[in-house]
Design a protein around this motif. Sequence first.
Motif, PDB file in Angstrom:
ATOM      1  N   PHE A 187      76.034  45.582  34.006  1.00 57.93           N
ATOM      2  CA  PHE A 187      74.780  45.460  33.247  1.00 57.93           C
ATOM      3  C   PHE A 187      75.140  45.434  31.763  1.00 57.93           C
ATOM      4  N   LYS A 188      74.653  44.408  31.048  1.00 55.53           N
ATOM      5  CA  LYS A 188      75.049  44.251  29.641  1.00 55.53           C
ATOM      6  C   LYS A 188      73.855  44.404  28.709  1.00 55.53           C
ATOM      7  N   CYS A 189      74.031  45.300  27.742  1.00 60.75           N
ATOM      8  CA  CYS A 189      72.976  45.522  26.756  1.00 60.75           C
ATOM      9  C   CYS A 189      73.264  44.664  25.530  1.00 60.75           C
ATOM     10  N   VAL A 190      72.202  44.182  24.908  1.00 57.09           N
ATOM     11  CA  VAL A 190      72.335  43.355  23.701  1.00 57.09           C
ATOM     12  C   VAL A 190      73.007  44.147  22.575  1.00 57.09           C
ATOM     13  N   GLU A 191      72.921  45.472  22.647  1.00 58.41           N
ATOM     14  CA  GLU A 191      73.552  46.311  21.625  1.00 58.41           C
ATOM     15  C   GLU A 191      75.076  46.263  21.709  1.00 58.41           C
ATOM     16  N   GLY A 192      75.576  45.951  22.908  1.00 58.90           N
ATOM     17  CA  GLY A 192      77.020  45.848  23.044  1.00 58.90           C
ATOM     18  C   GLY A 192      77.619  46.708  24.142  1.00 58.90           C
ATOM     19  N   TRP A 193      76.867  47.682  24.635  1.00 55.56           N
ATOM     20  CA  TRP A 193      77.442  48.487  25.721  1.00 55.56           C
ATOM     21  C   TRP A 193      77.179  47.818  27.055  1.00 55.56           C
ATOM     22  N   ASP A 194      77.933  48.208  28.065  1.00 54.03           N
ATOM     23  CA  ASP A 194      77.733  47.675  29.412  1.00 54.03           C
ATOM     24  C   ASP A 194      78.118  48.743  30.413  1.00 54.03           C
ATOM     25  N   GLN A 195      77.621  48.608  31.621  1.00 56.08           N
ATOM     26  CA  GLN A 195      77.865  49.622  32.645  1.00 56.08           C
ATOM     27  C   GLN A 195      77.753  48.959  34.011  1.00 56.08           C
ATOM     28  N   ILE A 196      78.663  49.329  34.899  1.00 55.62           N
ATOM     29  CA  ILE A 196      78.603  48.789  36.251  1.00 55.62           C
ATOM     30  C   ILE A 196      77.546  49.579  37.022  1.00 55.62           C
ATOM     31  N   GLN A 197      76.560  48.871  37.543  1.00 52.24           N
ATOM     32  CA  GLN A 197      75.430  49.528  38.209  1.00 52.24           C
ATOM     33  C   GLN A 197      75.153  48.908  39.570  1.00 52.24           C
ATOM     34  N   ASP A 245      64.983  28.659  35.415  1.00 57.02           N
ATOM     35  CA  ASP A 245      66.352  28.692  35.943  1.00 57.02           C
ATOM     36  C   ASP A 245      66.833  30.112  36.210  1.00 57.02           C
ATOM     37  N   SER A 246      66.588  31.014  35.269  1.00 61.07           N
ATOM     38  CA  SER A 246      67.060  32.388  35.426  1.00 61.07           C
ATOM     39  C   SER A 246      66.244  33.127  36.475  1.00 61.07           C
ATOM     40  N   VAL A 247      64.957  32.788  36.566  1.00 60.12           N
ATOM     41  CA  VAL A 247      64.080  33.407  37.582  1.00 60.12           C
ATOM     42  C   VAL A 247      64.607  33.084  38.980  1.00 60.12           C
ATOM     43  N   LEU A 248      65.020  31.841  39.175  1.00 61.40           N
ATOM     44  CA  LEU A 248      65.453  31.394  40.505  1.00 61.40           C
ATOM     45  C   LEU A 248      66.946  31.616  40.754  1.00 61.40           C
ATOM     46  N   HIS A 249      67.631  32.220  39.801  1.00 63.35           N
ATOM     47  CA  HIS A 249      69.061  32.496  39.987  1.00 63.35           C
ATOM     48  C   HIS A 249      69.234  33.431  41.194  1.00 63.35           C
ATOM     49  N   PRO A 250      70.227  33.149  42.053  1.00 65.76           N
ATOM     50  CA  PRO A 250      70.351  33.923  43.310  1.00 65.76           C
ATOM     51  C   PRO A 250      70.643  35.409  43.115  1.00 65.76           C
ATOM     52  N   GLN A 251      71.001  35.834  41.913  1.00 60.02           N
ATOM     53  CA  GLN A 251      71.281  37.264  41.708  1.00 60.02           C
ATOM     54  C   GLN A 251      70.144  37.988  40.990  1.00 60.02           C
ATOM     55  N   THR A 252      69.040  37.303  40.793  1.00 66.86           N
ATOM     56  CA  THR A 252      67.878  37.931  40.154  1.00 66.86           C
ATOM     57  C   THR A 252      67.041  38.626  41.227  1.00 66.86           C
ATOM     58  N   ILE A 253      66.845  39.915  41.067  1.00 67.07           N
ATOM     59  CA  ILE A 253      66.114  40.653  42.115  1.00 67.07           C
ATOM     60  C   ILE A 253      64.998  41.530  41.547  1.00 67.07           C
ATOM     61  N   LEU A 254      64.002  41.766  42.419  1.00 66.17           N
ATOM     62  CA  LEU A 254      62.984  42.781  42.150  1.00 66.17           C
ATOM     63  C   LEU A 254      63.524  44.041  42.820  1.00 66.17           C
ATOM     64  N   ALA A 255      63.966  44.995  42.021  1.00 64.36           N
ATOM     65  CA  ALA A 255      64.710  46.131  42.573  1.00 64.36           C
ATOM     66  C   ALA A 255      63.817  47.343  42.810  1.00 64.36           C
ATOM     67  N   TYR A 256      64.045  48.008  43.930  1.00 69.83           N
ATOM     68  CA  TYR A 256      63.352  49.276  44.219  1.00 69.83           C
ATOM     69  C   TYR A 256      64.356  50.381  44.546  1.00 69.83           C
ATOM     70  N   TYR A 298      70.524  39.751  29.088  1.00 64.99           N
ATOM     71  CA  TYR A 298      70.763  41.072  28.519  1.00 64.99           C
ATOM     72  C   TYR A 298      69.735  42.056  29.067  1.00 64.99           C
ATOM     73  N   GLY A 299      70.057  43.344  28.939  1.00 65.18           N
ATOM     74  CA  GLY A 299      69.189  44.415  29.437  1.00 65.18           C
ATOM     75  C   GLY A 299      67.748  44.327  28.966  1.00 65.18           C
ATOM     76  N   ILE A 300      67.528  43.848  27.735  1.00 66.97           N
ATOM     77  CA  ILE A 300      66.164  43.773  27.187  1.00 66.97           C
ATOM     78  C   ILE A 300      65.210  42.969  28.059  1.00 66.97           C
ATOM     79  N   LYS A 301      65.744  42.079  28.906  1.00 67.48           N
ATOM     80  CA  LYS A 301      64.879  41.258  29.768  1.00 67.48           C
ATOM     81  C   LYS A 301      64.658  41.913  31.132  1.00 67.48           C
ATOM     82  N   ASN A 302      65.410  42.977  31.424  1.00 67.95           N
ATOM     83  CA  ASN A 302      65.336  43.641  32.735  1.00 67.95           C
ATOM     84  C   ASN A 302      64.178  44.641  32.744  1.00 67.95           C
ATOM     85  N   LEU A 303      62.968  44.123  32.777  1.00 66.77           N
ATOM     86  CA  LEU A 303      61.762  44.940  32.625  1.00 66.77           C
ATOM     87  C   LEU A 303      61.633  46.015  33.705  1.00 66.77           C
TER      88      LEU A 303
END
Lengths: 263, 237
Positions: A145-155, A196-207, A230-235
Amino acid sequence: MEQQKKRKVKAPLSIEQKIKRRNFISFGVFFALGGSAIAGWKWLLHAPEETPGITGGAKAPLRRALNKTELFFRNFFSNNHLVKTYPKERAAKTVRVNSLIGIEDDGDFDIGKWKLEVKINSRESLKIGIEDIKALPKTEIVFDFKCVEGWDQIQHWAGVKLSDFLSHYKLDALAQKNYMGLETPNGEYYVGLERDSVLHPQTILAYQMNGKPISKEHGAPLRLIIPVKYGIKNLKRIGTMSFSDTRPRDYWAEQGYDYYSGL
Amino acid sequence: MKEIEEKHAFLMRWTHWVNFPVLAVMIWSGMFIYWANDAYGISIFGVTYIKFFPEWFYNYFHIPQRLAEGMAYHFLFMWFFFLNGLLYIIYTIFSGAWRELMPQKNSFKEAWLVLLHDLHIRKTIPPHKKYNAAQRIAYSAIILMGLGSVITGLAIYKPVQFYWLCWLCGGYHFARIIHFALTIGYVFFFLIHILQVALAGWNNFRSVVSGFEVIGNTEKDKDEKLTAHGTAEKKES
């Protein structure tokens, strides 16, 4: 004729004259261009801010550049370009909470009454409960997971693939519109995503996060995980979903950030 | 006899002077981006932890809280940086100027002698054409560094679409580290470059603006020049 010819004949310049002349020309051009570069830079530094709308907060010329650059780099986007995935053991146990906009300021929120509202048009909308979403085929992903600020974390996240969700609810035709807009139930946080990004195969509605239901601060009961952004779009805590051909409003794009923010 | 000797081609001078402010803007806006997550520091045996940039540095240059602005500038000026660099590389390849630029077999050995000369330990410098051995290495390296900045920059900017570039750079984290280290490299290059240019003097500096150097400026030459000047004047009248 004779006289004209005579006038045109010039004595060859001495070395000293040549040096002087070339210095004069080259330094003249150098300072003229340097001066115009400084003037151009000052113009950009003091350029007016764009008119606030779907995007805002950036200087008008810089916003134009961001939008043009988006168009260029969208040429390289492909749904075959997958985000790198990792084994589950690599996923962070303590997942970083960076921002709670749209969640912390919603004291009235009742998770028991939550339903996802999909706006079909200005009058009709679908209301879908979390159990119905959980009944759909489950997709898991462990990614950086990549943040626009520059940090990232495997999630580690799990939920329904957004494209699966759209076809299950027969929303394919709507999803062909250029953009999808997502908002929190109180409308305090909102993002716009191109098709394009909406239909990307790795885009999920997560619970689920790390195999358990998502906690409140990570966006319970349902949030977006879109690894190509970036994380800012991961509402977090999706309230409404809508479709449009023009850009829907976007929280950070209103504050000077690139609307696309794609990876 | 005083003579004009052509030294730097127009395109070399142009790209050099365009690159200077563009790179400055890239470093400045890059600082805005780095500030948002200033992860780099030095830790010795896990005890001492020094942040790369101290707080006063950020405050002095008004860097805090300008991430969005920094990205907007960075992603505009990256185009100028790339296109200008590309123009230089294409020119250097097709004009044959690379022959005078690329290090040769003995350049790495000779570069030490140049260094000793510049430190006033050695009196002479090995014979060379346009650039001496140390210059060949430095000016070739700076081009490679520029290329490295573009490649690592793209790897960080679009790590999914350019996943192969990201892989080539040793992954997202390493690409970021290289991108950062190259920037520090430019700053050091700049400092040494400025010092060397100051020491080399006016004739050398002018050649990067006007393209030529003046050679053979001795007393005897001056006399000859005067006579030549005299004849020129005669012709004019």
